[in-house]
Design an enzyme around this catalytic site. Structure first.
Site, mmCIF file in Angstrom:
data_model
loop_
_atom_site.group_PDB
_atom_site.id
_atom_site.type_symbol
_atom_site.label_atom_id
_atom_site.label_comp_id
_atom_site.label_asym_id
_atom_site.label_seq_id
_atom_site.Cartn_x
_atom_site.Cartn_y
_atom_site.Cartn_z
ATOM 1 N N GLY A 70 135.086 -32.211 132.935
ATOM 2 C CA GLY A 70 134.364 -32.782 131.811
ATOM 3 C C GLY A 70 133.792 -31.696 130.921
ATOM 4 O O GLY A 70 134.015 -30.498 131.140
ATOM 5 N N GLY A 90 130.947 -25.968 118.349
ATOM 6 C CA GLY A 90 131.706 -26.494 119.481
ATOM 7 C C GLY A 90 133.108 -26.931 119.128
ATOM 8 O O GLY A 90 133.677 -27.814 119.782
ATOM 9 N N GLU A 91 133.707 -26.300 118.104
ATOM 10 C CA GLU A 91 135.026 -26.760 117.667
ATOM 11 C C GLU A 91 136.095 -26.516 118.720
ATOM 12 O O GLU A 91 137.036 -27.305 118.851
ATOM 13 C CB GLU A 91 135.442 -26.101 116.347
ATOM 14 C CG GLU A 91 136.728 -26.701 115.784
ATOM 15 C CD GLU A 91 136.926 -26.416 114.304
ATOM 16 O OE1 GLU A 91 138.043 -26.682 113.816
ATOM 17 O OE2 GLU A 91 135.987 -25.955 113.650
ATOM 18 N N ARG A 93 135.683 -26.731 121.976
ATOM 19 C CA ARG A 93 135.531 -27.838 122.921
ATOM 20 C C ARG A 93 136.052 -29.143 122.310
ATOM 21 O O ARG A 93 136.644 -29.973 122.993
ATOM 22 C CB ARG A 93 134.053 -27.980 123.310
ATOM 23 C CG ARG A 93 133.601 -27.003 124.397
ATOM 24 C CD ARG A 93 132.090 -26.931 124.487
ATOM 25 N NE ARG A 93 131.546 -26.075 123.447
ATOM 26 C CZ ARG A 93 130.345 -26.232 122.912
ATOM 27 N NH1 ARG A 93 129.571 -27.232 123.290
ATOM 28 N NH2 ARG A 93 129.914 -25.388 121.987
ATOM 29 N N GLU A 124 125.618 -19.480 115.442
ATOM 30 C CA GLU A 124 126.153 -19.940 116.732
ATOM 31 C C GLU A 124 127.445 -19.210 117.071
ATOM 32 O O GLU A 124 127.623 -18.715 118.187
ATOM 33 C CB GLU A 124 126.386 -21.447 116.687
ATOM 34 C CG GLU A 124 127.250 -22.007 117.827
ATOM 35 C CD GLU A 124 126.544 -22.017 119.170
ATOM 36 O OE1 GLU A 124 127.138 -22.458 120.157
ATOM 37 O OE2 GLU A 124 125.388 -21.558 119.232
ATOM 38 N N ASN A 125 128.347 -19.110 116.113
ATOM 39 C CA ASN A 125 129.628 -18.458 116.374
ATOM 40 C C ASN A 125 129.473 -16.977 116.619
ATOM 41 O O ASN A 125 130.116 -16.411 117.504
ATOM 42 C CB ASN A 125 130.593 -18.715 115.213
ATOM 43 C CG ASN A 125 131.316 -20.042 115.358
ATOM 44 O OD1 ASN A 125 132.307 -20.134 116.059
ATOM 45 N ND2 ASN A 125 130.797 -21.070 114.725
ATOM 46 N N ARG A 128 127.974 -16.705 120.189
ATOM 47 C CA ARG A 128 128.599 -17.342 121.339
ATOM 48 C C ARG A 128 130.112 -17.185 121.410
ATOM 49 O O ARG A 128 130.669 -17.237 122.486
ATOM 50 C CB ARG A 128 128.282 -18.847 121.327
ATOM 51 C CG ARG A 128 126.820 -19.198 121.269
ATOM 52 C CD ARG A 128 126.101 -18.885 122.556
ATOM 53 N NE ARG A 128 126.694 -19.559 123.691
ATOM 54 C CZ ARG A 128 126.432 -20.815 124.040
ATOM 55 N NH1 ARG A 128 125.595 -21.542 123.326
ATOM 56 N NH2 ARG A 128 126.997 -21.339 125.098
#
Length: 299
Positions: A70, A90-91, A93, A124-125, A128
């Protein structure tokens, strides 16, 4: 540990500071501030994402993991209409979930205008994702230009020194051919930083082509830029060293020696005896040079 605590710990450090005030324990309603199960068909990709290339194999591996385990970390989206959302982060994911055949995914729902969304996505990018040096540089430049940040403000937001940010931004002054070389891993950021000081565009491209053609080290590239070494001599020296040592150290050990030499900006020798014992020798030219090497090794 409670479900809310699990959700907060799964978020990690990168986006956590940007989501202060979000109540991860709220009922999964799809409303701003909540964590919800959202239909994949209701989510559109983030137009501000600095990453434009996603490796197929990596996506397939992530897809397989998601099929089994998951989604551990929820996506982050903003609500843009009735049952309509847009990705903030979160692209990978998101894409992997589509490959896995999921119909819904867990997501943090945020309220964000376009500028805030851009800033959140870029920060974020940078923190992460495994962006290449050019993608990082472009992200920094967009934060400065489109979010009206100074380099000092940017330094605080991404937790990087101002000198590090400056070094990335300087890469954008290189010719497109050289930037593509960094993006495609033909040369390292160390090579690119040396080429920034190589003079005009024609000279930068000329030295870049020599570096790629002959596999020159960062140190050799710096010497070429300074005019201290000709391309022919650099190539001959590299071949001579490798041929001389190939019977005593493996290719892996030779690559390590070259990497250590580049990192410490000094000559490194690996000496091996017939029984396999030996030593690693670091050259230094002065007391200050020795202290410089010690400081690098201690970092």
């Amino acid at each position: 540990m409670s479900n809310a605590s699990n959700k907060r710990s799964a978020l990690g450090k990168g986006l956590g500071a940007l989501l202060q005030g979000a109540d991860a324990g709220k009922e999964m309603t799809g409303e701003p501030g909540s964590v919800s199960m959202i239909q994949i068909s209701a989510i559109e990709a983030n137009p501000f994402n600095p990453r434009t290339h996603f490796e197929k194999q990596a996506l397939e591996e992530l897809s397989q993991s998601i099929s089994i385990h998951g989604i551990i970390q929820p996506l982050t989206v903003r609500k843009v209409g009735q049952d309509k959302y847009q990705l903030i982060s979160g692209e990978r994911r998101f894409r992997a979930s589509q490959l896995a055949g999921l119909t819904e995914v867990p997501a943090y729902v945020r309220v964000a205008n376009d500028q805030t969304m851009l800033e959140m996505a870029l920060v974020e990018n940078i923190q992460r994702e495994d962006l290449n040096a050019i993608e990082v540089a472009l992200s920094y430049q967009r934060l400065i230009d489109e979010c009206s940040l100074t380099q000092d403000q940017l330094s605080q937001k991404v937790a990087k020194s101002r000198s590090s940010i400056t070094n990335f931004l300087r890469l954008l002054k290189l010719p497109a051919e050289v930037q593509a070389g960094v993006r495609d891993n033909q040369i390292s950021m160390g090579h690119a930083r040396a080429l920034v000081s190589a003079g005009d565009e024609a000279m930068q491209i000329s030295i870049y082509e020599q570096v790629v053609a002959h596999g020159l080290s960062v140190r050799d590239t710096e010497a070429l830029v300074k005019g201290e070494l000709s391309p022919q001599v650099a190539t001959e020296e590299k071949a001579s060293v490798k041929n001389t040592q190939s019977h005593t150290i493996s290719d892996t050990q030779f690559v390590f020696k070259e990497h250590l030499s580049d990192r410490l900006a000094t000559k490194v020798d690996i000496k091996k005896a017939a029984n396999g014992s030996g030593s690693i020798v670091l050259k230094f030219s002065s007391e200050n040079d020795l202290n410089r090497i010690i400081e690098l090794l201690n970092n």
